[in-house]
Design a protein around this motif. Structure first.
Motif, PDB file in Angstrom:
ATOM      1  N   ILE A 193      -9.045  -0.207   2.676  1.00 30.50           N
ATOM      2  CA  ILE A 193      -8.802  -0.843   1.375  1.00 30.50           C
ATOM      3  C   ILE A 193     -10.095  -0.929   0.574  1.00 30.50           C
ATOM      4  O   ILE A 193     -10.126  -0.639  -0.635  1.00 30.50           O
ATOM      5  CB  ILE A 193      -8.200  -2.250   1.573  1.00 30.50           C
TER       6      ILE A 193
ATOM      7  N   THR B  84     -10.969   0.875  -3.049  1.00 28.79           N
ATOM      8  CA  THR B  84     -11.354   0.061  -4.208  1.00 28.79           C
ATOM      9  C   THR B  84     -12.724   0.469  -4.728  1.00 28.79           C
ATOM     10  O   THR B  84     -12.954   0.539  -5.941  1.00 28.79           O
ATOM     11  CB  THR B  84     -11.330  -1.427  -3.844  1.00 28.79           C
TER      12      THR B  84
ATOM     13  N   GLY C 201      -4.277   2.311  -2.118  1.00 32.69           N
ATOM     14  CA  GLY C 201      -4.310   1.087  -2.916  1.00 32.69           C
ATOM     15  C   GLY C 201      -3.014   0.302  -2.841  1.00 32.69           C
ATOM     16  O   GLY C 201      -1.933   0.858  -2.596  1.00 32.69           O
ATOM     17  N   ILE C 202      -3.136  -1.007  -3.027  1.00 29.24           N
ATOM     18  CA  ILE C 202      -1.985  -1.914  -3.015  1.00 29.24           C
ATOM     19  C   ILE C 202      -1.574  -2.211  -4.450  1.00 29.24           C
ATOM     20  O   ILE C 202      -2.423  -2.491  -5.309  1.00 29.24           O
ATOM     21  CB  ILE C 202      -2.333  -3.222  -2.285  1.00 29.24           C
TER      22      ILE C 202
ATOM     23  N   ASN D 167      -6.281  -5.938  -3.848  1.00 31.04           N
ATOM     24  CA  ASN D 167      -6.882  -5.167  -2.766  1.00 31.04           C
ATOM     25  C   ASN D 167      -8.042  -5.911  -2.114  1.00 31.04           C
ATOM     26  O   ASN D 167      -8.175  -5.906  -0.880  1.00 31.04           O
ATOM     27  CB  ASN D 167      -7.310  -3.801  -3.293  1.00 31.04           C
TER      28      ASN D 167
ATOM     29  N   LYS E  17      -2.481  -0.886  -9.918  1.00 26.95           N
ATOM     30  CA  LYS E  17      -3.088  -1.296  -8.653  1.00 26.95           C
ATOM     31  C   LYS E  17      -4.395  -1.995  -9.011  1.00 26.95           C
ATOM     32  O   LYS E  17      -5.232  -1.427  -9.720  1.00 26.95           O
ATOM     33  CB  LYS E  17      -3.319  -0.091  -7.749  1.00 26.95           C
TER      34      LYS E  17
ATOM     35  N   TRP F 156       0.843  -1.209   0.000  1.00 26.10           N
ATOM     36  CA  TRP F 156       0.000   0.000   0.000  1.00 26.10           C
ATOM     37  C   TRP F 156       0.873   1.252   0.000  1.00 26.10           C
ATOM     38  O   TRP F 156       1.870   1.337   0.719  1.00 26.10           O
ATOM     39  CB  TRP F 156      -0.900   0.004   1.231  1.00 26.10           C
TER      40      TRP F 156
END
Length: 378
Positions: free
Chosen positions: A222, A226, A176-177, A193, A188, A169
């Protein structure tokens, strides 16, 4: 071959490629007629037997990527296979020894020398790029293994792996990851996520109050990102966004919406905020568009089996029969296709085994009791 159900409730002894012996698969348990759970068990054992015979490498305690080749499986198929083993362990504890061996074999994929240790996509000496989503799948399946066995090794590794996933992240694009450690593709993705949020919520169940609160907050953060960044107007989820250009991949894959649905259910379980439950129901209804006219999900099983799992999880919370029917339609058709032609790749076979175990769970005392406990917040 697995004996037909009209022969006997006690399974004939059958030795697999591992030297593993299966017997007495039903144990006299009474199964609900609504899903014919005993038949799904029989089918699941059949698929597992095929996998053990054609994919298991007993010298390395790992599975092959393909039945026709000697190369070992990548981490993503490995995670799906581990989830199939967890499902099998609910019905025959003899699978526990295979699961333990496999867990130990997978240490060959672990890069313990990295700044934040995690699994690499192949068995390796370390130092290569890693996928955050591959690792997120391992978190979820290890926590299910812990729920079932109470073996502390599984939760310890799940926590270590989740730490790696969350390290992906950052605040570019508001959070976001990333998909890759090396930012390959610059994206991402929902596919990392969403399972990361599910992993946070599953680990929260076993955590002390302070840690639990942090994990639930992390999952909510998260999910919020998303929703804001990758949710489509139809209520489902787009695949990914390129950070530099902000270009969005609009493709809607089943597993993306499936894991977001499960994340919403997890947040509802932990917070009792009914908005999360309402949203999960909306995703479940919108997922009808992910299926063809015959009700079969349009994606390959490696993605769609996770939508089957989400359907069954949402069914546990809402008891809406269309969800059970949709799951059953897909699993029945997939098994029929499998009997006609066996896939060569591990992930397809393992995906089918996993969804067969979940259908068995939906109608058996063993499965229903397990998921009643697993769905509780603590």
């Amino acid at each position: 071959m697995i004996p037909n159900s009209d022969i006997s409730r006690r399974r004939a002894l059958k030795t697999l490629g591992t030297g593993f012996v299966l017997l007495n698969f039903s144990g006299g348990t009474a199964f609900a007629q609504k899903t014919k759970a005993e038949e799904y068990q029989k089918r699941a054992f059949e698929v597992m037997e095929y996998i053990q015979k054609h994919f298991w490498d007993s010298k390395q305690d790992l599975y092959k990527e393909k039945s026709t080749e000697d190369g070992l499986a990548f981490l993503w198929p490995a995670g799906v296979m581990f989830s199939a083993l967890v499902g099998a362990c609910r019905y025959d504890k003899r699978f526990s020894s295979i699961m333990r061996k496999y867990f130990e074999g997978l240490e060959g994929y672990w890069d313990g020398n990295a700044k934040v240790p995690g699994y690499e996509p192949v068995k390796t000496s370390g130092g290569n790029d890693k996928y955050y989503d591959d690792n997120a799948w391992m978190v979820i399946t290890y926590l299910e293994a812990y729920e079932l066995t109470k073996d502390s090794r599984y939760i310890k590794k799940a926590a270590e792996t989740l730490k790696f996933v969350i390290s992906g992240w950052d605040e570019e694009l508001g959070g976001g990851i990333w998909w890759h450690v090396a930012h390959k593709g610059g994206g991402k993705n929902t596919c990392v996520n969403a399972p990361a949020a599910v992993g946070c919520l599953r680990l929260a169940k076993f955590s002390q109050a302070d840690d639990k609160g942090v994990l639930v907050e992390e999952a909510a953060k998260i999910v919020e990102w998303t929703d804001k960044t990758l949710r489509a107007s139809n209520g489902l989820y787009k695949d990914s966004i390129v950070v530099e250009t902000k270009k969005i991949n609009d493709a809607q894959l089943t597993y993306n919406s499936a894991l977001m649905l499960r994340a919403k259910l997890g947040l509802y379980s932990q917070t009792k905020n009914r908005d999360y439950l309402k949203d999960a129901r909306k995703i479940g209804e919108a997922a009808e568009s992910l299926a063809n006219g015959d009700g079969i999900y349009r994606d390959p099983w490696k993605w769609s089996h996770l939508m089957v799992e989400a359907d069954l999880e949402l069914y546990r919370w809402t008891k809406r029969n269309y969800l059970l029917k949709r799951a059953k339609t897909n699993v029945d058709q997939n098994y029929e296709s499998w009997t006609e032609k066996k896939p060569e790749d591990l992930i397809t076979n393992a995906s089918l085994a996993r969804e067969l175990w979940l259908m068995a769970d939906a109608g058996s005392e063993i499965g229903e009791q397990f998921w009643r406990e697993a769905d509780k917040p603590s």
